[in-house]
Design an enzyme around this catalytic site. Structure first.
Site, PDB file in Angstrom:
ATOM      1  N   HIS A  67     -55.372-119.088  -6.581  1.00  0.00           N
ATOM      2  CA  HIS A  67     -56.069-118.530  -7.743  1.00  0.00           C
ATOM      3  C   HIS A  67     -56.940-119.620  -8.378  1.00  0.00           C
ATOM      4  O   HIS A  67     -56.552-120.786  -8.405  1.00  0.00           O
ATOM      5  CB  HIS A  67     -55.054-117.994  -8.754  1.00  0.00           C
ATOM      6  CG  HIS A  67     -55.707-117.209  -9.843  1.00  0.00           C
ATOM      7  ND1 HIS A  67     -56.292-117.808 -10.927  1.00  0.00           N
ATOM      8  CD2 HIS A  67     -55.902-115.873  -9.986  1.00  0.00           C
ATOM      9  CE1 HIS A  67     -56.816-116.872 -11.699  1.00  0.00           C
ATOM     10  NE2 HIS A  67     -56.592-115.691 -11.149  1.00  0.00           N
ATOM     11  N   GLU A 114     -57.468-120.442 -11.315  1.00  0.00           N
ATOM     12  CA  GLU A 114     -56.823-121.224 -12.387  1.00  0.00           C
ATOM     13  C   GLU A 114     -55.970-122.339 -11.795  1.00  0.00           C
ATOM     14  O   GLU A 114     -55.845-123.413 -12.370  1.00  0.00           O
ATOM     15  CB  GLU A 114     -56.001-120.296 -13.295  1.00  0.00           C
ATOM     16  CG  GLU A 114     -56.908-119.474 -14.206  1.00  0.00           C
ATOM     17  CD  GLU A 114     -56.355-118.126 -14.593  1.00  0.00           C
ATOM     18  OE1 GLU A 114     -55.143-117.887 -14.439  1.00  0.00           O
ATOM     19  OE2 GLU A 114     -57.157-117.285 -15.062  1.00  0.00           O
ATOM     20  N   GLY A 171     -61.297-113.367 -16.848  1.00  0.00           N
ATOM     21  CA  GLY A 171     -60.890-113.503 -18.245  1.00  0.00           C
ATOM     22  C   GLY A 171     -62.054-113.632 -19.206  1.00  0.00           C
ATOM     23  O   GLY A 171     -61.869-113.957 -20.374  1.00  0.00           O
ATOM     24  N   GLY A 208     -56.053-109.043 -14.044  1.00  0.00           N
ATOM     25  CA  GLY A 208     -55.381-109.934 -14.993  1.00  0.00           C
ATOM     26  C   GLY A 208     -55.095-109.202 -16.287  1.00  0.00           C
ATOM     27  O   GLY A 208     -54.137-108.438 -16.391  1.00  0.00           O
ATOM     28  N   ASN A 232     -51.946-109.351 -11.975  1.00  0.00           N
ATOM     29  CA  ASN A 232     -51.647-110.786 -12.033  1.00  0.00           C
ATOM     30  C   ASN A 232     -51.353-111.087 -13.502  1.00  0.00           C
ATOM     31  O   ASN A 232     -52.266-111.201 -14.312  1.00  0.00           O
ATOM     32  CB  ASN A 232     -52.858-111.593 -11.533  1.00  0.00           C
ATOM     33  CG  ASN A 232     -52.658-113.090 -11.740  1.00  0.00           C
ATOM     34  OD1 ASN A 232     -51.545-113.552 -11.967  1.00  0.00           O
ATOM     35  ND2 ASN A 232     -53.748-113.840 -11.677  1.00  0.00           N
ATOM     36  N   TRP A 233     -50.068-111.176 -13.801  1.00  0.00           N
ATOM     37  CA  TRP A 233     -49.673-111.297 -15.211  1.00  0.00           C
ATOM     38  C   TRP A 233     -49.944-112.685 -15.782  1.00  0.00           C
ATOM     39  O   TRP A 233     -49.901-112.880 -16.977  1.00  0.00           O
ATOM     40  CB  TRP A 233     -48.184-110.963 -15.361  1.00  0.00           C
ATOM     41  CG  TRP A 233     -47.834-109.525 -15.160  1.00  0.00           C
ATOM     42  CD1 TRP A 233     -48.623-108.541 -14.639  1.00  0.00           C
ATOM     43  CD2 TRP A 233     -46.582-108.905 -15.497  1.00  0.00           C
ATOM     44  NE1 TRP A 233     -47.939-107.349 -14.613  1.00  0.00           N
ATOM     45  CE2 TRP A 233     -46.690-107.545 -15.128  1.00  0.00           C
ATOM     46  CE3 TRP A 233     -45.384-109.362 -16.048  1.00  0.00           C
ATOM     47  CZ2 TRP A 233     -45.644-106.638 -15.316  1.00  0.00           C
ATOM     48  CZ3 TRP A 233     -44.341-108.466 -16.234  1.00  0.00           C
ATOM     49  CH2 TRP A 233     -44.468-107.119 -15.870  1.00  0.00           C
ATOM     50  N   LYS A 234     -50.165-113.665 -14.912  1.00  0.00           N
ATOM     51  CA  LYS A 234     -50.363-115.061 -15.356  1.00  0.00           C
ATOM     52  C   LYS A 234     -49.154-115.504 -16.181  1.00  0.00           C
ATOM     53  O   LYS A 234     -48.053-115.081 -15.900  1.00  0.00           O
ATOM     54  CB  LYS A 234     -51.694-115.189 -16.109  1.00  0.00           C
ATOM     55  CG  LYS A 234     -52.848-114.541 -15.317  1.00  0.00           C
ATOM     56  CD  LYS A 234     -54.193-114.875 -15.832  1.00  0.00           C
ATOM     57  CE  LYS A 234     -55.232-114.192 -14.950  1.00  0.00           C
ATOM     58  NZ  LYS A 234     -56.602-114.571 -15.256  1.00  0.00           N
ATOM     59  N   SER A 254     -62.177-109.502 -14.650  1.00  0.00           N
ATOM     60  CA  SER A 254     -62.521-108.564 -15.727  1.00  0.00           C
ATOM     61  C   SER A 254     -62.618-107.116 -15.243  1.00  0.00           C
ATOM     62  O   SER A 254     -63.384-106.322 -15.803  1.00  0.00           O
ATOM     63  CB  SER A 254     -63.812-108.987 -16.442  1.00  0.00           C
ATOM     64  OG  SER A 254     -63.634-110.260 -17.043  1.00  0.00           O
ATOM     65  N   GLU A 262     -62.700-113.296  -6.266  1.00  0.00           N
ATOM     66  CA  GLU A 262     -62.670-113.436  -7.719  1.00  0.00           C
ATOM     67  C   GLU A 262     -63.699-114.469  -8.174  1.00  0.00           C
ATOM     68  O   GLU A 262     -63.405-115.670  -8.191  1.00  0.00           O
ATOM     69  CB  GLU A 262     -61.278-113.878  -8.178  1.00  0.00           C
ATOM     70  CG  GLU A 262     -60.186-112.877  -7.876  1.00  0.00           C
ATOM     71  CD  GLU A 262     -59.058-112.968  -8.895  1.00  0.00           C
ATOM     72  OE1 GLU A 262     -58.682-111.926  -9.435  1.00  0.00           O
ATOM     73  OE2 GLU A 262     -58.574-114.076  -9.150  1.00  0.00           O
TER      74      GLU A 262
END
Ligand code: PGA
Length: 258
Positions: free
Chosen positions: A100, A102, A178, A239, A13-15, A218, A172
């Site tokens: 997600h 975020e 992160g 991530g 997941n490159w964000k 993580s 998650e």
């Protein structure tokens, strides 16, 4: 059912990272490293919208699949700035991350909009990576299972036994994303097993035994083997560590061997 009969999936997941040039470079580096995973572990790169076309062209003919990081739930219309599932399908996108934390935290995503996005995505032929997870406060209050059950049940409302085959669930924990604070393999296993139990309740044991459940938060080159060795952890949503070809490959290889 034995874990080895389920599809193992490692997804990056490159964000909001990488320009098109950087995306091409990273995928060119990843491709040869993970080629041996073909037929054993599914490898996916979920990239920003602007990198989708580059990613699809760069990965053509390889075993790396491409995913988007979000999708809108309407087919078309006055939704400035949004992208529909059909638009993603037309590009050749195969997967999409939905719900997600975020998006829930910063962009007003709710369980109801997660459900709408999921139905729209699978209705258009995409495969959905549905994210669920509790906050630190919820874990400390002892309501992790309640939160996970609610998120999972609402997100999957209106799905059927057949279309659930196009859904992957990513557990998650929000406090692990992160932060470098990974869940212990036991914590991750417990919740992934609980998600499987919840799926059995919603559908049946066969569906629950067949669904891929990932851990994310993580996960990195150092801790991946222990997590992926757990019986209900079928893969990872990665991530930070997915932005480095070597680290991402180490995780893919741990899944190949796990
Ligand atoms: P992280 O992110 O691996 O950087 O913690 C995981 C995710 O958000 O999917």
């Amino acid at each position: 059912m034995n874990k080895s009969t389920r599809k193992a999936i490692i997804a990056g997941n490159w964000k909001m990272n990488k320009t098109r040039r950087e995306a091409k470079e990273l995928l060119e580096a990843i491709k040869p490293l993970v080629a041996n995973a073909e037929g054993n572990v599914e490898v996916i790169a979920c990239v920003p919208f602007t990198n989708l076309e580059t990613a699809i062209n760069t990965t053509a003919g390889s075993n790396v699949k491409v995913g988007a990081e979000n999708v809108h739930f309407e087919k078309s219309g006055a939704f400035t700035g949004e992208i529909s599932a059909d638009m993603l399908v037309e590009l050749g996108v195969e997967y999409v991350v939905i719900g997600h934390s975020e998006r829930r935290q910063y962009f007003g995503e709710t369980d109801e909009t997660v459900n709408k996005r999921l139905l729209s995505a699978i209705g258009s032929g995409l495969k959905a990576i549905l994210c669920v997870g509790e906050t630190l406060e919820q874990r400390e209050q002892g309501i992790t299972e309640e939160v996970i059950a609610m998120q999972t049940k609402i997100a999957l409302q209106g799905t059927c036994e057949k279309c659930i085959k196009n859904v992957v669930i990513a557990y998650e924990p929000v406090w692990a994303i992160g932060t470098g604070k990974v869940a212990t393999p036991e914590q991750a296993q417990d919740v992934c097993a609980f998600i499987r139990k919840t799926i059995a309740g919603l559908f049946n044991q066969e569906v629950a035994d067949g669904i891929t459940i990932q851990y994310g938060g993580s996960m990195n080159a150092k801790n991946c083997a222990e997590l992926l060795a757990k019986p209900d952890i079928d893969g990872g949503l990665i991530g930070g560590a997915s932005l480095k070809a070597e680290d991402f490959n180490t995780i893919v290889q741990a899944a190949v061997n796990g």
